[in-house]
Scaffold this motif. Structure first.
Motif, PDB file in Angstrom:
ATOM      1  N   ASP A 193       0.801  -1.222   0.000  1.00  0.00           N
ATOM      2  CA  ASP A 193       0.000   0.000   0.000  1.00  0.00           C
ATOM      3  C   ASP A 193       0.832   1.270   0.000  1.00  0.00           C
ATOM      4  N   ASN A 194       2.029   1.222   0.534  1.00  0.00           N
ATOM      5  CA  ASN A 194       2.855   2.424   0.627  1.00  0.00           C
ATOM      6  C   ASN A 194       4.011   2.422  -0.363  1.00  0.00           C
ATOM      7  N   TRP A 195       3.876   1.678  -1.457  1.00  0.00           N
ATOM      8  CA  TRP A 195       5.001   1.569  -2.380  1.00  0.00           C
ATOM      9  C   TRP A 195       5.325   2.898  -3.055  1.00  0.00           C
ATOM     10  N   ASP A 196       4.329   3.756  -3.196  1.00  0.00           N
ATOM     11  CA  ASP A 196       4.534   5.045  -3.838  1.00  0.00           C
ATOM     12  C   ASP A 196       4.090   6.136  -2.871  1.00  0.00           C
ATOM     13  N   ARG A 197       5.022   6.874  -2.321  1.00  0.00           N
ATOM     14  CA  ARG A 197       4.711   7.890  -1.325  1.00  0.00           C
ATOM     15  C   ARG A 197       3.783   8.979  -1.859  1.00  0.00           C
ATOM     16  N   SER A 198       3.741   9.183  -3.172  1.00  0.00           N
ATOM     17  CA  SER A 198       2.874  10.213  -3.733  1.00  0.00           C
ATOM     18  C   SER A 198       1.404   9.868  -3.545  1.00  0.00           C
ATOM     19  N   GLU A 199       1.097   8.609  -3.260  1.00  0.00           N
ATOM     20  CA  GLU A 199      -0.287   8.203  -3.033  1.00  0.00           C
ATOM     21  C   GLU A 199      -0.736   8.452  -1.597  1.00  0.00           C
ATOM     22  N   ALA A 200       0.157   8.882  -0.746  1.00  0.00           N
ATOM     23  CA  ALA A 200      -0.176   9.101   0.655  1.00  0.00           C
ATOM     24  C   ALA A 200      -1.252  10.169   0.835  1.00  0.00           C
ATOM     25  N   SER A 201      -1.379  11.061  -0.127  1.00  0.00           N
ATOM     26  CA  SER A 201      -2.376  12.123  -0.024  1.00  0.00           C
ATOM     27  C   SER A 201      -3.783  11.661  -0.416  1.00  0.00           C
ATOM     28  N   VAL A 202      -3.918  10.466  -0.970  1.00  0.00           N
ATOM     29  CA  VAL A 202      -5.230   9.953  -1.374  1.00  0.00           C
ATOM     30  C   VAL A 202      -5.925   9.349  -0.157  1.00  0.00           C
ATOM     31  N   PRO A 203      -7.125   9.869   0.196  1.00  0.00           N
ATOM     32  CA  PRO A 203      -7.863   9.280   1.326  1.00  0.00           C
ATOM     33  C   PRO A 203      -8.137   7.793   1.095  1.00  0.00           C
ATOM     34  N   ALA A 204      -8.085   7.007   2.149  1.00  0.00           N
ATOM     35  CA  ALA A 204      -8.194   5.541   2.043  1.00  0.00           C
ATOM     36  C   ALA A 204      -9.430   5.092   1.282  1.00  0.00           C
ATOM     37  N   TRP A 217      -2.741   7.587 -19.611  1.00  0.00           N
ATOM     38  CA  TRP A 217      -2.712   7.785 -18.161  1.00  0.00           C
ATOM     39  C   TRP A 217      -1.437   7.221 -17.579  1.00  0.00           C
ATOM     40  N   ARG A 218      -0.946   7.893 -16.538  1.00  0.00           N
ATOM     41  CA  ARG A 218       0.202   7.397 -15.774  1.00  0.00           C
ATOM     42  C   ARG A 218      -0.316   6.691 -14.528  1.00  0.00           C
ATOM     43  N   ARG A 219       0.542   6.061 -13.794  1.00  0.00           N
ATOM     44  CA  ARG A 219       0.158   5.320 -12.589  1.00  0.00           C
ATOM     45  C   ARG A 219      -0.648   6.192 -11.625  1.00  0.00           C
ATOM     46  N   MET A 220      -0.231   7.429 -11.411  1.00  0.00           N
ATOM     47  CA  MET A 220      -0.936   8.292 -10.463  1.00  0.00           C
ATOM     48  C   MET A 220      -2.351   8.622 -10.914  1.00  0.00           C
ATOM     49  N   ASP A 221      -2.609   8.595 -12.208  1.00  0.00           N
ATOM     50  CA  ASP A 221      -3.961   8.866 -12.699  1.00  0.00           C
ATOM     51  C   ASP A 221      -4.940   7.784 -12.255  1.00  0.00           C
ATOM     52  N   PHE A 222      -4.425   6.614 -11.937  1.00  0.00           N
ATOM     53  CA  PHE A 222      -5.255   5.495 -11.511  1.00  0.00           C
ATOM     54  C   PHE A 222      -5.367   5.377  -9.993  1.00  0.00           C
ATOM     55  N   ALA A 223      -4.590   6.152  -9.253  1.00  0.00           N
ATOM     56  CA  ALA A 223      -4.467   5.951  -7.810  1.00  0.00           C
ATOM     57  C   ALA A 223      -5.730   6.244  -7.019  1.00  0.00           C
ATOM     58  N   SER A 224      -6.571   7.142  -7.518  1.00  0.00           N
ATOM     59  CA  SER A 224      -7.740   7.554  -6.752  1.00  0.00           C
ATOM     60  C   SER A 224      -9.025   7.357  -7.545  1.00  0.00           C
ATOM     61  N   THR A 225     -10.074   6.941  -6.858  1.00  0.00           N
ATOM     62  CA  THR A 225     -11.393   6.811  -7.490  1.00  0.00           C
ATOM     63  C   THR A 225     -12.164   8.123  -7.414  1.00  0.00           C
ATOM     64  N   PHE A 226     -11.640   9.104  -6.666  1.00  0.00           N
ATOM     65  CA  PHE A 226     -12.340  10.378  -6.521  1.00  0.00           C
ATOM     66  C   PHE A 226     -12.325  11.141  -7.821  1.00  0.00           C
ATOM     67  N   ARG A 227     -13.489  11.630  -8.214  1.00  0.00           N
ATOM     68  CA  ARG A 227     -13.620  12.469  -9.399  1.00  0.00           C
ATOM     69  C   ARG A 227     -14.409  13.712  -9.001  1.00  0.00           C
ATOM     70  N   ALA A 228     -13.836  14.877  -9.248  1.00  0.00           N
ATOM     71  CA  ALA A 228     -14.540  16.133  -8.937  1.00  0.00           C
ATOM     72  C   ALA A 228     -15.751  16.259  -9.860  1.00  0.00           C
ATOM     73  N   ALA A 229     -16.787  16.863  -9.370  1.00  0.00           N
ATOM     74  CA  ALA A 229     -17.986  17.082 -10.178  1.00  0.00           C
ATOM     75  C   ALA A 229     -17.628  17.962 -11.372  1.00  0.00           C
ATOM     76  N   VAL A 230     -18.118  17.578 -12.543  1.00  0.00           N
ATOM     77  CA  VAL A 230     -17.855  18.329 -13.751  1.00  0.00           C
ATOM     78  C   VAL A 230     -18.954  19.373 -13.911  1.00  0.00           C
ATOM     79  N   SER A 231     -18.551  20.642 -14.025  1.00  0.00           N
ATOM     80  CA  SER A 231     -19.559  21.689 -14.193  1.00  0.00           C
ATOM     81  C   SER A 231     -19.968  21.764 -15.666  1.00  0.00           C
ATOM     82  N   GLN A 232     -21.258  21.929 -15.874  1.00  0.00           N
ATOM     83  CA  GLN A 232     -21.795  21.932 -17.245  1.00  0.00           C
ATOM     84  C   GLN A 232     -21.937  23.331 -17.754  1.00  0.00           C
TER      85      GLN A 232
END
Length: 128
Positions: A57-68, A113-128
């Protein structure tokens, strides 16, 4: 009320492509049960699954900012022909639209996409 997720497995034709060879959105969080389900869904024309491991789970420190609750995992499958397949494992309670986007990119052999693009399932709401 929780949404019932239908498990979904999508693989690239050449499952050894990086960063992922496909994506897996299991129907629950019981790993042992879900791995058995994955093995049952694995295509018969592919080398069979011999063993599996999760990337630490901690192999990439840049993912530490992604909520569990939004963090994806990398499932490494070792196959009977000695090849391996890295699957993006999406949490079972992910929003279906976000899961669809992640599955589509993980199973796209031409993804930019790079590895970090896959790290989080969170997607900000897209404004129309």
């Amino acid at each position: 009320m929780a949404t019932v997720v239908q498990p979904d497995l999508r693989l690239q034709l050449n499952h050894t492509n990086r960063p992922y060879g496909g994506g897996w959105w299991p129907g629950g969080d019981d790993v042992s049960h879900q791995i058995l389900d994955l093995m049952g869904r694995w295509p018969a024309d592919r080398p069979s699954i011999v063993s599996y491991a999760f990337l630490h789970d901690n192999w990439d420190r840049s993912e530490a900012s992604v909520p569990a609750q939004y963090l994806t995992r990398t499932l490494i499958l070792v196959l009977s022909d000695r090849s391996s397949c890295r699957l993006l494992m999406i949490p079972h309670d992910t929003d279906p639209a976000a899961a669809e986007e992640l599955l589509a990119e993980a199973s796209n052999p031409h993804t930019t996409w790079r590895r970090m693009d896959f790290a989080s399932t969170f997607r900000a709401a897209v404004s129309q």
